[in-house]
Design a protein around this motif. Sequence first.
Motif, PDB file in Angstrom:
ATOM      1  N   ALA A  34       0.830  -1.207   0.000  1.00 32.66           N
ATOM      2  CA  ALA A  34       0.000   0.000   0.000  1.00 32.66           C
ATOM      3  C   ALA A  34       0.866   1.258   0.000  1.00 32.66           C
ATOM      4  N   ASP A  35       2.060   1.179   0.580  1.00 35.26           N
ATOM      5  CA  ASP A  35       2.976   2.321   0.621  1.00 35.26           C
ATOM      6  C   ASP A  35       3.806   2.467  -0.648  1.00 35.26           C
ATOM      7  N   GLY A  36       3.576   1.604  -1.638  1.00 35.68           N
ATOM      8  CA  GLY A  36       4.254   1.737  -2.924  1.00 35.68           C
ATOM      9  C   GLY A  36       5.523   0.923  -3.074  1.00 35.68           C
ATOM     10  N   PHE A  37       5.768  -0.009  -2.169  1.00 38.45           N
ATOM     11  CA  PHE A  37       6.946  -0.871  -2.288  1.00 38.45           C
ATOM     12  C   PHE A  37       6.654  -2.005  -3.259  1.00 38.45           C
ATOM     13  N   THR A  38       7.710  -2.531  -3.877  1.00 43.69           N
ATOM     14  CA  THR A  38       7.611  -3.683  -4.760  1.00 43.69           C
ATOM     15  C   THR A  38       8.443  -4.804  -4.144  1.00 43.69           C
ATOM     16  N   GLU A  39       7.867  -5.995  -4.064  1.00 46.93           N
ATOM     17  CA  GLU A  39       8.619  -7.133  -3.538  1.00 46.93           C
ATOM     18  C   GLU A  39       9.545  -7.651  -4.635  1.00 46.93           C
ATOM     19  N   MET A  40      10.811  -7.828  -4.295  1.00 45.81           N
ATOM     20  CA  MET A  40      11.798  -8.335  -5.256  1.00 45.81           C
ATOM     21  C   MET A  40      12.647  -9.406  -4.593  1.00 45.81           C
ATOM     22  N   SER A  56      11.359  -9.108  -9.897  1.00 43.25           N
ATOM     23  CA  SER A  56      10.034  -8.873  -9.312  1.00 43.25           C
ATOM     24  C   SER A  56       9.177 -10.117  -9.458  1.00 43.25           C
ATOM     25  N   LYS A  57       8.027 -10.108  -8.781  1.00 45.89           N
ATOM     26  CA  LYS A  57       7.098 -11.247  -8.834  1.00 45.89           C
ATOM     27  C   LYS A  57       6.592 -11.515 -10.253  1.00 45.89           C
ATOM     28  N   ASN A  58       6.507 -10.432 -11.068  1.00 40.85           N
ATOM     29  CA  ASN A  58       6.010 -10.622 -12.434  1.00 40.85           C
ATOM     30  C   ASN A  58       7.105 -11.063 -13.407  1.00 40.85           C
ATOM     31  N   THR A  78      17.024 -13.943  -1.402  1.00 38.38           N
ATOM     32  CA  THR A  78      16.396 -13.234  -0.294  1.00 38.38           C
ATOM     33  C   THR A  78      15.374 -12.260  -0.863  1.00 38.38           C
ATOM     34  N   ASN A  79      14.224 -12.153  -0.233  1.00 39.59           N
ATOM     35  CA  ASN A  79      13.216 -11.186  -0.660  1.00 39.59           C
ATOM     36  C   ASN A  79      13.439  -9.862   0.049  1.00 39.59           C
ATOM     37  N   ILE A  80      13.290  -8.765  -0.696  1.00 39.31           N
ATOM     38  CA  ILE A  80      13.364  -7.419  -0.147  1.00 39.31           C
ATOM     39  C   ILE A  80      12.207  -6.612  -0.731  1.00 39.31           C
ATOM     40  N   TYR A  81      11.951  -5.460  -0.166  1.00 42.02           N
ATOM     41  CA  TYR A  81      10.905  -4.560  -0.641  1.00 42.02           C
ATOM     42  C   TYR A  81      11.561  -3.228  -0.969  1.00 42.02           C
ATOM     43  N   VAL A  82      11.338  -2.723  -2.169  1.00 41.46           N
ATOM     44  CA  VAL A  82      11.979  -1.488  -2.595  1.00 41.46           C
ATOM     45  C   VAL A  82      10.990  -0.539  -3.249  1.00 41.46           C
ATOM     46  N   LYS A  83      11.285   0.747  -3.114  1.00 41.53           N
ATOM     47  CA  LYS A  83      10.677   1.785  -3.944  1.00 41.53           C
ATOM     48  C   LYS A  83      11.806   2.186  -4.876  1.00 41.53           C
ATOM     49  N   GLN A  96      16.477  -4.109 -16.640  1.00 41.22           N
ATOM     50  CA  GLN A  96      16.038  -2.703 -16.530  1.00 41.22           C
ATOM     51  C   GLN A  96      16.849  -2.015 -15.433  1.00 41.22           C
ATOM     52  N   PRO A  97      17.648  -0.988 -15.773  1.00 43.10           N
ATOM     53  CA  PRO A  97      18.381  -0.250 -14.737  1.00 43.10           C
ATOM     54  C   PRO A  97      17.426   0.576 -13.866  1.00 43.10           C
ATOM     55  N   ILE A  98      17.635   0.520 -12.547  1.00 48.90           N
ATOM     56  CA  ILE A  98      16.817   1.285 -11.614  1.00 48.90           C
ATOM     57  C   ILE A  98      17.692   1.915 -10.545  1.00 48.90           C
ATOM     58  N   LYS A  99      17.107   2.913  -9.881  1.00 47.58           N
ATOM     59  CA  LYS A  99      17.729   3.540  -8.706  1.00 47.58           C
ATOM     60  C   LYS A  99      16.813   3.235  -7.538  1.00 47.58           C
ATOM     61  N   ILE A 100      17.370   2.665  -6.475  1.00 51.20           N
ATOM     62  CA  ILE A 100      16.571   2.364  -5.296  1.00 51.20           C
ATOM     63  C   ILE A 100      16.402   3.637  -4.476  1.00 51.20           C
ATOM     64  N   GLU A 101      15.158   4.005  -4.222  1.00 57.90           N
ATOM     65  CA  GLU A 101      14.837   5.190  -3.445  1.00 57.90           C
ATOM     66  C   GLU A 101      14.668   4.858  -1.958  1.00 57.90           C
ATOM     67  N   GLU A 102      14.042   3.718  -1.691  1.00 58.21           N
ATOM     68  CA  GLU A 102      13.799   3.296  -0.313  1.00 58.21           C
ATOM     69  C   GLU A 102      13.830   1.777  -0.268  1.00 58.21           C
ATOM     70  N   LEU A 103      14.325   1.239   0.834  1.00 54.34           N
ATOM     71  CA  LEU A 103      14.539  -0.196   0.961  1.00 54.34           C
ATOM     72  C   LEU A 103      13.999  -0.694   2.291  1.00 54.34           C
ATOM     73  N   HIS A 104      13.387  -1.876   2.244  1.00 56.30           N
ATOM     74  CA  HIS A 104      12.973  -2.537   3.476  1.00 56.30           C
ATOM     75  C   HIS A 104      13.330  -4.016   3.323  1.00 56.30           C
TER      76      HIS A 104
END
Length: 105
Positions: A34-40, A56-58, A78-83, A96-104
């Motif tokens: 709900a906070d916009g994180f993606t499970e990876m 990602s899951k997809n 290991t699973n992590i959650y990222v924005k 796909q290159p990405i920049k991690i903004e927030e990590l859990h």
Amino acid sequence: MKNLAFILSCVFLSCSTQPMKQSNTTPSFEQLMADGFTEMRIIEANDTPCQFLLKSKNGTVYEVEEIQSRIPGMKANTNIYVKFTPLKRVSQCNAQPIKIEELHQ
């Protein structure tokens, strides 16, 4: 006048080097989504120049520059959650290159 220039340069430098946020609390999976994180999932990328990638899951595979310094204590499978924000640059690892903004973790 020199002091003013020094202060302004410090302010501009501090604005451009924002550290990545890392959360240490343990919210639920639903709250993270709900906070916009993606499970990876962290995967090993033996057939590319990159050592690790995120998946990602997809099934989309993502490349993160300097991934080991961005994700402390990183282990494969290991699973992590990222924005994250997609980057518009050429991939070195067929992902796909990405920049991690927030990590859990």
